[in-house]
Design a protein around this motif. Sequence first.
Motif, PDB file in Angstrom:
ATOM      1  N   SER A   2     -49.045  56.674  -4.681  1.00  0.00           N
ATOM      2  CA  SER A   2     -48.923  57.755  -5.651  1.00  0.00           C
ATOM      3  C   SER A   2     -48.846  59.115  -4.949  1.00  0.00           C
ATOM      4  O   SER A   2     -49.149  59.237  -3.769  1.00  0.00           O
ATOM      5  CB  SER A   2     -50.112  57.735  -6.607  1.00  0.00           C
ATOM      6  OG  SER A   2     -51.270  58.166  -5.942  1.00  0.00           O
ATOM      7  N   HIS A   3     -48.456  60.113  -5.711  1.00  0.00           N
ATOM      8  CA  HIS A   3     -48.384  61.474  -5.162  1.00  0.00           C
ATOM      9  C   HIS A   3     -49.765  61.953  -4.716  1.00  0.00           C
ATOM     10  O   HIS A   3     -49.894  62.648  -3.711  1.00  0.00           O
ATOM     11  CB  HIS A   3     -47.803  62.439  -6.194  1.00  0.00           C
ATOM     12  CG  HIS A   3     -46.358  62.196  -6.480  1.00  0.00           C
ATOM     13  ND1 HIS A   3     -45.376  62.426  -5.559  1.00  0.00           N
ATOM     14  CD2 HIS A   3     -45.738  61.729  -7.590  1.00  0.00           C
ATOM     15  CE1 HIS A   3     -44.204  62.120  -6.081  1.00  0.00           C
ATOM     16  NE2 HIS A   3     -44.394  61.688  -7.316  1.00  0.00           N
ATOM     17  N   LEU A   6     -50.630  60.291  -1.402  1.00  0.00           N
ATOM     18  CA  LEU A   6     -49.797  60.853  -0.340  1.00  0.00           C
ATOM     19  C   LEU A   6     -50.252  62.262   0.027  1.00  0.00           C
ATOM     20  O   LEU A   6     -50.389  62.590   1.209  1.00  0.00           O
ATOM     21  CB  LEU A   6     -48.339  60.858  -0.781  1.00  0.00           C
ATOM     22  CG  LEU A   6     -47.293  61.089   0.290  1.00  0.00           C
ATOM     23  CD1 LEU A   6     -47.386  60.045   1.372  1.00  0.00           C
ATOM     24  CD2 LEU A   6     -45.904  61.081  -0.323  1.00  0.00           C
ATOM     25  N   ALA A   7     -50.525  63.079  -0.976  1.00  0.00           N
ATOM     26  CA  ALA A   7     -50.988  64.446  -0.719  1.00  0.00           C
ATOM     27  C   ALA A   7     -52.330  64.439   0.007  1.00  0.00           C
ATOM     28  O   ALA A   7     -52.540  65.202   0.955  1.00  0.00           O
ATOM     29  CB  ALA A   7     -51.100  65.211  -2.033  1.00  0.00           C
ATOM     30  N   VAL A  36     -49.294  71.376  -4.558  1.00  0.00           N
ATOM     31  CA  VAL A  36     -49.203  70.026  -5.132  1.00  0.00           C
ATOM     32  C   VAL A  36     -50.151  69.970  -6.324  1.00  0.00           C
ATOM     33  O   VAL A  36     -51.328  70.277  -6.215  1.00  0.00           O
ATOM     34  CB  VAL A  36     -49.590  68.950  -4.096  1.00  0.00           C
ATOM     35  CG1 VAL A  36     -49.526  67.568  -4.713  1.00  0.00           C
ATOM     36  CG2 VAL A  36     -48.696  69.048  -2.884  1.00  0.00           C
ATOM     37  N   GLU A  38     -51.522  67.845  -9.973  1.00  0.00           N
ATOM     38  CA  GLU A  38     -51.834  66.510 -10.488  1.00  0.00           C
ATOM     39  C   GLU A  38     -52.608  65.644  -9.508  1.00  0.00           C
ATOM     40  O   GLU A  38     -52.477  64.417  -9.506  1.00  0.00           O
ATOM     41  CB  GLU A  38     -50.566  65.781 -10.929  1.00  0.00           C
ATOM     42  CG  GLU A  38     -49.772  66.502 -11.983  1.00  0.00           C
ATOM     43  CD  GLU A  38     -48.469  65.791 -12.299  1.00  0.00           C
ATOM     44  OE1 GLU A  38     -48.277  64.653 -11.858  1.00  0.00           O
ATOM     45  OE2 GLU A  38     -47.649  66.381 -13.001  1.00  0.00           O
ATOM     46  N   VAL A  39     -53.395  66.251  -8.634  1.00  0.00           N
ATOM     47  CA  VAL A  39     -54.247  65.478  -7.739  1.00  0.00           C
ATOM     48  C   VAL A  39     -55.681  65.612  -8.249  1.00  0.00           C
ATOM     49  O   VAL A  39     -56.275  66.680  -8.184  1.00  0.00           O
ATOM     50  CB  VAL A  39     -54.144  65.967  -6.273  1.00  0.00           C
ATOM     51  CG1 VAL A  39     -55.101  65.185  -5.391  1.00  0.00           C
ATOM     52  CG2 VAL A  39     -52.720  65.822  -5.778  1.00  0.00           C
TER      53      VAL A  39
END
Length: 108
Positions: A2-3, A6-7, A36, A38-39
Amino acid sequence: MSHAELASSYAALILADDGIEITSDKLQALIKAAGVEEVEPIWTTIFAKALEGKDVKDLLVNVGSGGAAAAPAAGGAAAGGAAEEAKEEEKEEAAEESDEDMGFGLFD
């Protein structure tokens, strides 16, 4: 991946490269500075706890090594070691065959 994962991974690598302790707050700050969204904080907490006390650079250098292999024995002991390895392989093959005989498979 997922993002968020990864972030968090990239942020952890950046902190490790700079020699900065990896904490959830520092990961979150770096991710926000990168823009970034949505984390969720749970991801940074998971990464911080997983990497706590670990040398990330050392982990990267040793990727795939899986541990050191035992040094081969010298002389006649080497032949005995080979015989033991053959027995272990036979046991593993027998165990694998027995699983197949029972109808269990990886893709069933």
